[in-house]
Write a protein that holds these residues in place. Structure first.
Motif, PDB file in Angstrom:
ATOM      1  N   LEU A  93       3.852 -13.815 -10.988  1.00 39.84           N
ATOM      2  CA  LEU A  93       4.905 -13.116 -11.722  1.00 39.84           C
ATOM      3  C   LEU A  93       4.281 -11.923 -12.437  1.00 39.84           C
ATOM      4  O   LEU A  93       3.365 -12.103 -13.245  1.00 39.84           O
ATOM      5  N   ARG A  94       4.740 -10.732 -12.130  1.00 39.71           N
ATOM      6  CA  ARG A  94       4.261  -9.562 -12.862  1.00 39.71           C
ATOM      7  C   ARG A  94       5.279  -9.251 -13.952  1.00 39.71           C
ATOM      8  O   ARG A  94       6.456  -9.061 -13.659  1.00 39.71           O
ATOM      9  N   ARG A  95       4.773  -9.236 -15.167  1.00 41.48           N
ATOM     10  CA  ARG A  95       5.666  -8.986 -16.300  1.00 41.48           C
ATOM     11  C   ARG A  95       5.433  -7.567 -16.807  1.00 41.48           C
ATOM     12  O   ARG A  95       4.299  -7.181 -17.094  1.00 41.48           O
ATOM     13  N   GLY A  97     -11.108  -2.435  -7.699  1.00 40.73           N
ATOM     14  CA  GLY A  97     -11.804  -1.975  -8.905  1.00 40.73           C
ATOM     15  C   GLY A  97     -12.733  -3.043  -9.443  1.00 40.73           C
ATOM     16  O   GLY A  97     -13.881  -2.760  -9.810  1.00 40.73           O
ATOM     17  N   GLU A  98     -12.249  -4.299  -9.474  1.00 43.76           N
ATOM     18  CA  GLU A  98     -13.094  -5.398  -9.972  1.00 43.76           C
ATOM     19  C   GLU A  98     -14.299  -5.603  -9.067  1.00 43.76           C
ATOM     20  O   GLU A  98     -15.371  -5.969  -9.542  1.00 43.76           O
ATOM     21  N   LYS A  99     -14.134  -5.352  -7.778  1.00 42.91           N
ATOM     22  CA  LYS A  99     -15.255  -5.572  -6.865  1.00 42.91           C
ATOM     23  C   LYS A  99     -16.271  -4.430  -6.926  1.00 42.91           C
ATOM     24  O   LYS A  99     -17.476  -4.672  -7.007  1.00 42.91           O
ATOM     25  N   SER A 122      -6.940  -0.605  -8.815  1.00 38.66           N
ATOM     26  CA  SER A 122      -6.472  -1.765  -9.575  1.00 38.66           C
ATOM     27  C   SER A 122      -5.261  -2.417  -8.930  1.00 38.66           C
ATOM     28  O   SER A 122      -4.859  -3.512  -9.322  1.00 38.66           O
ATOM     29  N   LYS A 123      -4.687  -1.767  -7.922  1.00 40.05           N
ATOM     30  CA  LYS A 123      -3.488  -2.335  -7.288  1.00 40.05           C
ATOM     31  C   LYS A 123      -3.704  -2.648  -5.812  1.00 40.05           C
ATOM     32  O   LYS A 123      -2.748  -2.893  -5.086  1.00 40.05           O
ATOM     33  N   VAL A 124      -4.947  -2.595  -5.383  1.00 38.83           N
ATOM     34  CA  VAL A 124      -5.260  -3.076  -4.023  1.00 38.83           C
ATOM     35  C   VAL A 124      -6.104  -4.315  -4.223  1.00 38.83           C
ATOM     36  O   VAL A 124      -7.168  -4.250  -4.857  1.00 38.83           O
ATOM     37  N   LEU A 181      -1.862  -4.404  -0.494  1.00 37.08           N
ATOM     38  CA  LEU A 181      -1.363  -3.472  -1.506  1.00 37.08           C
ATOM     39  C   LEU A 181      -0.449  -4.228  -2.461  1.00 37.08           C
ATOM     40  O   LEU A 181       0.467  -4.920  -2.026  1.00 37.08           O
ATOM     41  N   ASN A 182      -0.730  -4.086  -3.746  1.00 42.43           N
ATOM     42  CA  ASN A 182      -0.058  -4.918  -4.748  1.00 42.43           C
ATOM     43  C   ASN A 182       0.813  -4.046  -5.672  1.00 42.43           C
ATOM     44  O   ASN A 182       0.698  -2.828  -5.671  1.00 42.43           O
ATOM     45  N   GLY A 183       1.639  -4.694  -6.467  1.00 46.79           N
ATOM     46  CA  GLY A 183       2.430  -3.997  -7.489  1.00 46.79           C
ATOM     47  C   GLY A 183       3.544  -3.145  -6.920  1.00 46.79           C
ATOM     48  O   GLY A 183       4.087  -2.276  -7.620  1.00 46.79           O
TER      49      GLY A 183
HETATM   50  N1  LIG Z   1      -0.382 -11.545  -6.189  1.00 46.18           N
HETATM   51  C1  LIG Z   1      -1.505 -11.911  -6.799  1.00 46.18           C
HETATM   52  N2  LIG Z   1      -2.039 -13.111  -6.558  1.00 46.18           N
HETATM   53  C2  LIG Z   1      -3.161 -13.494  -7.182  1.00 46.18           C
HETATM   54  N3  LIG Z   1      -3.838 -12.754  -8.049  1.00 46.18           N
HETATM   55  C3  LIG Z   1      -3.360 -11.525  -8.346  1.00 46.18           C
HETATM   56  C4  LIG Z   1      -2.178 -11.058  -7.730  1.00 46.18           C
HETATM   57  N4  LIG Z   1      -1.945  -9.805  -8.194  1.00 46.18           N
HETATM   58  C5  LIG Z   1      -2.940  -9.529  -9.047  1.00 46.18           C
HETATM   59  N5  LIG Z   1      -3.788 -10.549  -9.132  1.00 46.18           N
HETATM   60  C6  LIG Z   1      -4.990 -10.608  -9.945  1.00 46.18           C
HETATM   61  O1  LIG Z   1      -4.658 -10.436 -11.310  1.00 46.18           O
HETATM   62  C7  LIG Z   1      -5.594  -9.634 -11.967  1.00 46.18           C
HETATM   63  C8  LIG Z   1      -4.882  -8.498 -12.670  1.00 46.18           C
HETATM   64  O2  LIG Z   1      -4.144  -7.733 -11.757  1.00 46.18           O
HETATM   65  P1  LIG Z   1      -3.411  -6.394 -12.160  1.00 46.18           P
HETATM   66  O3  LIG Z   1      -2.651  -5.925 -10.975  1.00 46.18           O
HETATM   67  O4  LIG Z   1      -2.645  -6.603 -13.419  1.00 46.18           O
HETATM   68  O5  LIG Z   1      -4.621  -5.427 -12.375  1.00 46.18           O
HETATM   69  P2  LIG Z   1      -5.145  -4.734 -13.705  1.00 46.18           P
HETATM   70  O6  LIG Z   1      -6.529  -4.318 -13.368  1.00 46.18           O
HETATM   71  O7  LIG Z   1      -4.955  -5.632 -14.863  1.00 46.18           O
HETATM   72  O8  LIG Z   1      -4.203  -3.458 -13.743  1.00 46.18           O
HETATM   73  P3  LIG Z   1      -3.125  -2.987 -14.841  1.00 46.18           P
HETATM   74  O9  LIG Z   1      -3.883  -2.510 -16.009  1.00 46.18           O
HETATM   75  O10 LIG Z   1      -2.380  -1.928 -14.139  1.00 46.18           O
HETATM   76  O11 LIG Z   1      -2.282  -4.201 -15.153  1.00 46.18           O
HETATM   77  C9  LIG Z   1      -6.569  -9.170 -10.888  1.00 46.18           C
HETATM   78  O12 LIG Z   1      -7.752  -9.922 -10.971  1.00 46.18           O
HETATM   79  C10 LIG Z   1      -5.891  -9.450  -9.592  1.00 46.18           C
HETATM   80  O13 LIG Z   1      -6.821  -9.818  -8.585  1.00 46.18           O
END
Ligand SMILES: Nc1ncnc2c1ncn2[C@@H]1O[C@H](COP(=O)(O)OP(=O)(O)OP(=O)(O)O)[C@@H](O)[C@H]1O
Length: 651
Positions: A264-266, A323-325, A382-384, A394-396
């Motif tokens: 869940l993305r809030r 980005g984390e990697k 941060s969204k891949v 591709l996420n978000g």
């Molecule tokens: N659908 C998903 N399933 C599992 N883990 C996810 C999923 N989407 C994101 N994550 C994990 O959640 C963490 C945060 O993701 P997020 O997309 O919020 O990135 P962020 O770096 O916090 O960027 P932002 O600042 O834009 O929120 C990351 O470690 C990511 O791998």
């Protein structure tokens, strides 16, 4: 206590099974006084002591015979043992066995509709009532191990604090650590060869553990709509408003509708001003591309105390963002979109092949999104997310279509789609230049990557990083610096011009699929073997199933007594010896022989019912039987069919 009269004992008249071999020497005391040599009369009685133990002759009570060296595996026979054998007339098939045609005919006493492969565990009667107790040997009631825990009994004798005890997943116990034997012949196998590779199993275990993880004392809401058990996935606790213009958080949650886990993305503090925004978002649900994190739903509510937008997507356990990697030490939220931190060449080197792989996957994602009439707008580090090695998603997606709905209506989607390509160029540039802020000085970064990467790769980046300002036409694969026309600057042109790279990614994907299928094949064999082992465990030394076909026990007190069929005089005695031969071998000093290859080979031969002969010996070394795997198989199947028949009779 009066012992119940057995269906078969030493007093019984001779019994000749019509489908299993009846070895004269191996079943010495079928009828009192028959086929019992003076030597074997003085032999130690065979006393099974539970499963899995090799009982030494010396430990038996009341033996007149001296302790022997236990039974030997076939290949461990020493000359003195052979001498000893010669004193016994060997059991040879064809001499005392029932005729072949009789063996070939199906056992007449078995119910014809019994399917030996049927699953008796699925039968309604197979399920013992949870509240039912099992009569123990002494006639008293004992605890049903499958029933609900009785107060003050279950568990407490094992763990001091039963409530707080947590079963960790012991995936480390399966790891086969080196050093491995180097000098194996091509036909030889190590134990690890029979199972899926350790790294895959370890990875899958960790993923399933992550997917099941919950926190008891979380401060998060108990439920959000029909989702419960929320677990925060954000690794960065700061309230950044970078990608979506609002602080965003991501949680793992379980749906009470289907029991599956979702992400869940809030979007914190978002107020929905137009219902149309959510409605236009519905189109995202139809995008089913393997390189896009699938979107399921979007809704708003106040579960977190503020007005939040919730976007429901697929959950991919243990995924990491690019980005984390690649830029773990910096705040990578805007990598590829104007990051201002990091120094040139500080990140890890990425192989050109991997970068082409990333371009192909992300181009595939953009193609699916653009063809659906949307723009991704989230092509940033941060969204891949990486959901497996070199597997991008591709996420978000779709969030900005809601949060910036009015703004989007004004501009066309074409511009946003071209921006996606530009963002792709920036992202790959930052990875190749090993610098999160590489796009701030594109020229210098391109010079930097020209030293490590091919001209073709550099030219592709140049094309991506130069969106059309006018109608100057430059093909993406041309090496001249410049931009494409508006009509050419799209994901279709990109994919056409890198089609050879697409083919090589497809090829490696197919190789990977072959490898995975191969791994599945190994587990397929293991599945077959576990079914075989289950059958053997159900059959071997089972307490007497003296049940009539109508389901009433002829004598309830005999229910837990071992059947006479398994005694030295019983017709299933050789099955027990076969079990010893497969699992309980000992060497000439009485040490257990642990040879997985031997066990699996024997089980496979038995499953296939080969004609190969196997020499079985009783634990007291008084009886030797030579039977074929085929006969052993038939013996097991008839015993299994008998149990199935008894189980079916309870219906
Ligand atoms: N659908 C998903 N399933 C599992 N883990 C996810 C999923 N989407 C994101 N994550 C994990 O959640 C963490 C945060 O993701 P997020 O997309 O919020 O990135 P962020 O770096 O916090 O960027 P932002 O600042 O834009 O929120 C990351 O470690 C990511 O791998």
């Amino acid at each position: 206590m009066t012992r119940p009269k057995k269906s078969l004992n030493v007093e019984s008249p001779s019994f000749t099974p019509n489908f299993t071999p009846k070895p004269a020497n191996a079943l010495p005391a079928m009828v009192k006084g028959i086929a019992l040599s003076p030597k074997s009369a003085g032999a130690a009685a065979f006393t099974p002591k539970g499963s899995g133990t090799v009982t030494r002759a010396a430990s038996m009570v009341g033996h007149s015979k001296q302790a022997s060296d236990d039974f030997m595996p076939q290949h461990f026979f020493q000359p003195q043992q052979q001498q000893q054998q010669q004193q016994f007339s060997e059991f040879v098939p064809g001499q005392s066995f029932v005729p072949q045609q009789q063996m070939d005919s199906p056992p007449q006493n078995l119910h014809p509709q019994i399917n030996p492969y049927a699953d008796p565990f699925m039968s309604p009667q197979g399920h013992m009532s949870h509240h039912q107790s099992i009569p123990s040997l002494d006639g008293t009631q004992q605890i049903n191990p499958y029933g609900p825990p009785a107060a003050g009994v279950t568990g407490q004798q094992f763990y001091q604090d039963n409530n707080s005890y947590r079963h960790p997943l012991n995936y480390h116990l399966y790891a086969s650590v080196g050093p491995r034997r180097e000098n194996m012949q091509p036909y030889q196998r190590a134990s690890a060869d029979f199972f899926i590779p350790d790294n895959i199993r370890d990875d899958l275990h960790k993923k399933s553990e992550a997917a099941l993880q919950v926190f008891g004392n979380s401060t998060l809401p108990q439920t959000v709509e029909h989702f419960h058990s929320l677990v925060a996935l954000d690794t960065n606790p700061s309230r950044t408003t970078t990608t979506f213009g609002y602080p965003s958080w991501i949680y793992k949650a379980t749906s009470s509708k289907d029991g599956h886990t979702y992400a869940l993305r809030r979007i914190e503090g978002f107020r929905l001003t137009s219902e149309q925004a959510i409605r236009s978002f519905q189109g995202w649900k139809r995008i089913t591309c393997a390189s896009v994190v699938r979107v399921h739903d979007a809704f708003t509510g106040r579960w977190f105390g503020d007005s939040s937008l919730i976007v429901v997507t697929d959950y991919h356990p243990l995924s990491r963002t690019l980005g984390e990697k690649y830029f773990p030490t910096i705040n990578n939220t805007r990598v590829g979109k104007g990051a201002s931190v990091g120094s040139a060449g500080s990140g890890p080197f990425v192989q050109e092949q991997d970068l082409w792989n990333y371009i192909v996957q992300l181009a595939g994602a953009l193609k699916a999104i653009h063809e659906a009439g949307f723009a991704a707008q989230t092509v940033s580090a941060s969204k891949v997310i990486l959901t497996a090695k070199n597997r991008l998603r591709l996420n978000g997606c779709g969030v900005l279509d809601i949060t910036q709905y009015e703004h989007r209506q004004a501009g066309g989607v074409g511009e946003l789609q071209r921006n996606d390509l530009l963002d792709l160029g920036r992202l790959v540039l930052s990875l190749a230049a090993r610098n999160a802020s590489a796009q701030q000085n594109v020229q210098k970064s391109l010079e930097f990557i020209a030293r490590a990467y091919s001209e073709r790769f550099r030219a592709c980046l140049v094309w991506l990083l130069n969106p059309p300002a006018n109608d100057d036409l430059v093909s993406p694969t041309t090496t001249s610096e410049g931009a494409a026309t508006v009509s050419d600057y799209n994901v279709g042109t990109l994919l056409t011009n890198i089609s050879d790279k697409v083919i090589s990614v497809l090829d490696s994907t197919l190789h990977y699929e072959d490898e995975m299928t191969n791994n599945l094949m190994r587990e397929l064999e293991n599945g077959r073997l576990i079914r075989l082992l289950t059958k053997m465990s159900v059959v071997l030394e089972r307490p007497d199933i003296s049940l009539t076909p109508t389901g009433t026990s002829t004598n309830s007190s005999s229910a837990n007594q071992p059947s006479n069929a398994w005694s030295e005089t019983g017709e299933r005695y050789y099955l027990k010896l076969f079990r010893d031969y497969v699992f309980h071998q000992v060497d000439h000093e009485g040490r257990p022989v642990l040879n997985l290859g031997h066990i699996i080979t024997c089980l496979n031969k038995m499953d296939a019912g080969t004609e190969e002969m196997v020499q079985l010996m009783s634990r007291d070394e008084q009886n030797i039987m030579i039977v074929s795997y085929r006969e052993v198989k038939r013996g097991f199947e008839s015993a299994w069919a008998e149990i199935s028949k008894a189980a079916a009779g309870r219906r």
